[in-house]
Design a protein around this motif. Structure first.
Motif, PDB file in Angstrom:
ATOM      1  N   GLU A  33       0.817  -1.217   0.000  1.00  0.00           N
ATOM      2  CA  GLU A  33       0.000   0.000   0.000  1.00  0.00           C
ATOM      3  C   GLU A  33       0.848   1.264   0.000  1.00  0.00           C
ATOM      4  N   SER A  34       2.066   1.174   0.465  1.00  0.00           N
ATOM      5  CA  SER A  34       2.929   2.358   0.511  1.00  0.00           C
ATOM      6  C   SER A  34       3.738   2.542  -0.777  1.00  0.00           C
ATOM      7  N   CYS A  35       3.641   1.594  -1.700  1.00  0.00           N
ATOM      8  CA  CYS A  35       4.386   1.695  -2.959  1.00  0.00           C
ATOM      9  C   CYS A  35       3.626   2.556  -3.969  1.00  0.00           C
ATOM     10  N   GLU A  36       4.359   3.161  -4.857  1.00  0.00           N
ATOM     11  CA  GLU A  36       3.749   3.959  -5.923  1.00  0.00           C
ATOM     12  C   GLU A  36       3.025   3.038  -6.902  1.00  0.00           C
ATOM     13  N   ARG A  37       1.731   3.225  -7.043  1.00  0.00           N
ATOM     14  CA  ARG A  37       0.951   2.386  -7.943  1.00  0.00           C
ATOM     15  C   ARG A  37       1.009   2.960  -9.354  1.00  0.00           C
ATOM     16  N   ARG A  38       1.431   2.128 -10.303  1.00  0.00           N
ATOM     17  CA  ARG A  38       1.563   2.547 -11.700  1.00  0.00           C
ATOM     18  C   ARG A  38       0.789   1.632 -12.645  1.00  0.00           C
ATOM     19  N   VAL A  39       0.133   0.614 -12.093  1.00  0.00           N
ATOM     20  CA  VAL A  39      -0.523  -0.384 -12.920  1.00  0.00           C
ATOM     21  C   VAL A  39      -1.689   0.188 -13.707  1.00  0.00           C
ATOM     22  N   GLU A  40      -2.400   1.143 -13.148  1.00  0.00           N
ATOM     23  CA  GLU A  40      -3.564   1.685 -13.860  1.00  0.00           C
ATOM     24  C   GLU A  40      -3.129   2.423 -15.123  1.00  0.00           C
ATOM     25  N   ALA A  41      -2.194   3.343 -14.985  1.00  0.00           N
ATOM     26  CA  ALA A  41      -1.726   4.105 -16.145  1.00  0.00           C
ATOM     27  C   ALA A  41      -1.074   3.184 -17.173  1.00  0.00           C
ATOM     28  N   ASN A  42      -0.287   2.225 -16.719  1.00  0.00           N
ATOM     29  CA  ASN A  42       0.392   1.320 -17.645  1.00  0.00           C
ATOM     30  C   ASN A  42      -0.600   0.438 -18.406  1.00  0.00           C
ATOM     31  N   THR A  43      -1.641  -0.031 -17.712  1.00  0.00           N
ATOM     32  CA  THR A  43      -2.628  -0.877 -18.380  1.00  0.00           C
ATOM     33  C   THR A  43      -3.468  -0.067 -19.354  1.00  0.00           C
ATOM     34  N   HIS A  44      -3.757   1.184 -19.023  1.00  0.00           N
ATOM     35  CA  HIS A  44      -4.444   2.047 -19.986  1.00  0.00           C
ATOM     36  C   HIS A  44      -3.594   2.200 -21.251  1.00  0.00           C
ATOM     37  N   ARG A  45      -2.290   2.305 -21.081  1.00  0.00           N
ATOM     38  CA  ARG A  45      -1.398   2.404 -22.232  1.00  0.00           C
ATOM     39  C   ARG A  45      -1.448   1.116 -23.073  1.00  0.00           C
ATOM     40  N   VAL A  46      -1.482  -0.029 -22.410  1.00  0.00           N
ATOM     41  CA  VAL A  46      -1.619  -1.297 -23.123  1.00  0.00           C
ATOM     42  C   VAL A  46      -2.926  -1.323 -23.909  1.00  0.00           C
ATOM     43  N   LEU A  47      -4.000  -0.896 -23.286  1.00  0.00           N
ATOM     44  CA  LEU A  47      -5.296  -0.868 -23.963  1.00  0.00           C
ATOM     45  C   LEU A  47      -5.260   0.055 -25.180  1.00  0.00           C
ATOM     46  N   ASP A  48      -4.561   1.174 -25.068  1.00  0.00           N
ATOM     47  CA  ASP A  48      -4.409   2.076 -26.218  1.00  0.00           C
ATOM     48  C   ASP A  48      -3.674   1.382 -27.362  1.00  0.00           C
ATOM     49  N   LEU A  49      -2.606   0.644 -27.035  1.00  0.00           N
ATOM     50  CA  LEU A  49      -1.840  -0.071 -28.054  1.00  0.00           C
ATOM     51  C   LEU A  49      -2.697  -1.138 -28.735  1.00  0.00           C
ATOM     52  N   PHE A  50      -3.488  -1.842 -27.959  1.00  0.00           N
ATOM     53  CA  PHE A  50      -4.367  -2.871 -28.518  1.00  0.00           C
ATOM     54  C   PHE A  50      -5.425  -2.233 -29.419  1.00  0.00           C
ATOM     55  N   ALA A  51      -5.961  -1.092 -28.991  1.00  0.00           N
ATOM     56  CA  ALA A  51      -6.973  -0.402 -29.799  1.00  0.00           C
ATOM     57  C   ALA A  51      -6.372   0.049 -31.130  1.00  0.00           C
ATOM     58  N   ALA A  52      -5.144   0.551 -31.093  1.00  0.00           N
ATOM     59  CA  ALA A  52      -4.484   0.990 -32.320  1.00  0.00           C
ATOM     60  C   ALA A  52      -4.241  -0.179 -33.268  1.00  0.00           C
ATOM     61  N   ALA A  53      -3.986  -1.356 -32.707  1.00  0.00           N
ATOM     62  CA  ALA A  53      -3.758  -2.551 -33.516  1.00  0.00           C
ATOM     63  C   ALA A  53      -5.057  -3.258 -33.891  1.00  0.00           C
ATOM     64  N   GLN A  54      -6.170  -2.744 -33.381  1.00  0.00           N
ATOM     65  CA  GLN A  54      -7.490  -3.308 -33.652  1.00  0.00           C
ATOM     66  C   GLN A  54      -7.552  -4.794 -33.304  1.00  0.00           C
ATOM     67  N   MET A  55      -7.104  -5.110 -32.097  1.00  0.00           N
ATOM     68  CA  MET A  55      -7.150  -6.492 -31.647  1.00  0.00           C
ATOM     69  C   MET A  55      -7.615  -6.555 -30.197  1.00  0.00           C
ATOM     70  N   ARG A  56      -8.016  -7.757 -29.804  1.00  0.00           N
ATOM     71  CA  ARG A  56      -8.486  -7.989 -28.442  1.00  0.00           C
ATOM     72  C   ARG A  56      -7.653  -9.088 -27.799  1.00  0.00           C
ATOM     73  N   GLY A  57      -7.527  -9.022 -26.490  1.00  0.00           N
ATOM     74  CA  GLY A  57      -6.753 -10.014 -25.768  1.00  0.00           C
ATOM     75  C   GLY A  57      -7.412 -10.375 -24.457  1.00  0.00           C
ATOM     76  N   THR A  58      -6.666 -11.109 -23.637  1.00  0.00           N
ATOM     77  CA  THR A  58      -7.141 -11.539 -22.321  1.00  0.00           C
ATOM     78  C   THR A  58      -6.295 -10.883 -21.244  1.00  0.00           C
TER      79      THR A  58
END
Length: 290
Positions: A33-58
């Motif tokens: 809980e005291s660590c800097e959380r970066r997973v949300e921003a990083n996963t949004h970036r992954v979703l952007d990359l997937f959207a640009a590639a027009q593909m879906r994943g798990t």
């Protein structure tokens, strides 16, 4: 390859930089809980990359992450990706034992389904910590808890994980369990070598992954499974103090070039969700492994 290229399964293990097994000895769970959380921003970036590639994943997502970032889970589902479970607290299955494993996957599934509003049927064990030798009870428990498939076995030899005796194709480890969809390997030099992403993708030349996956699709006529973590496209993430040299090497090497490699991979192969690519073997009964 001739005709329509085979579609492979693209998967993301949604966990934060401080939750990896390599840092477990220097960043205990009670300090998360005291660590800097970066997973949300990083996963949004992954979703952007997937959207640009027009593909879906798990997206195999920790319940711990979903509990704190429900809006991220809603976006994953809204954009047509499969929401799956990575357990709750990123604990190795063979370490926590049967009772704690059941509680962990039950808790994670409930949190994910509440956040995403969809049924969760897929599971991937943290650090691929399921094997026939150490956790023969895992696949039946997954079935009892409502899961339909697992992608938790890596048929390689590794110091942290792996079951080199495991099949390289989807199989049923236990007659009362779920289907196992193992991570992709290629046969060379009398052994199975990794060709499924993760640290191997960052550390080794890109061409090895491309050639290996091409061989699995072309020569073997089989779909592959690829995986990575959101923190792998984040070269500016914090450095874990006190981590050993090998752990630092494995975790931080190649981060700066990872996104470009990923974009190239998305363009050079066809991709889809685990439950779509392997839908037939998930739904159809398989013979139990000997």
């Amino acid at each position: 390859m001739t005709g329509t290229p085979i579609r492979n399964a693209m998967s993301v293990d949604v966990e934060d930089w401080f939750q990896v097994q390599a840092f477990a000895s220097v960043i205990p769970r009670e300090n998360w809980e005291s660590c800097e959380r970066r997973v949300e921003a990083n996963t949004h970036r992954v979703l952007d990359l997937f959207a640009a590639a027009q593909m879906r994943g798990t997206f195999f997502t920790l319940g711990w992450v979903a509990e704190r970032h429900p809006a991220l889970i809603r976006r994953i589902v809204k954009e047509g990706h499969e929401l799956a479970s990575h357990g709750h607290g990123h604990q190795q299955v063979h370490v926590i034992g049967e009772a704690a494993f059941r509680a962990d996957i039950r808790r994670a599934r409930a949190i994910l389904e509440q956040a995403g509003g969809v049924r969760v049927v897929g599971y991937r064990a943290p650090t691929f910590s399921i094997s026939a030798r150490h956790t023969p009870w895992a696949h039946p428990i997954l079935a009892e808890e409502g899961y339909l498939y697992s992608s938790s076995v890596f048929p390689v030899r590794h110091d942290l994980y792996g079951d080199p005796s495991a099949p390289r194709r989807p199989y049923l480890p236990h007659p009362d369990g779920v289907t196992e969809i193992p991570m992709t390997t290629v046969r060379a030099f009398g052994r199975s070598l990794p060709c499924a992403g993760g640290g191997w993708f960052r550390l080794l030349p890109y061409g090895l992954t491309r050639a290996g996956l091409g061989r699995v699709n072309g020569t073997e006529g089989q779909p592959g499974v690829f995986y990575f973590h959101p923190w792998e496209i984040d070269p500016d993430q914090p450095r874990a103090e006190g981590a050993g040299r090998l752990s630092r090497f494995r975790h931080y090497t190649g981060l700066r070039g990872m996104e470009a490699r990923l974009v190239r991979l998305l363009a050079e192969f066809r991709w889809g969700r685990m439950d779509e690519v392997f839908g037939a073997v998930i739904a159809a009964p398989l013979p139990a492994a000997a």
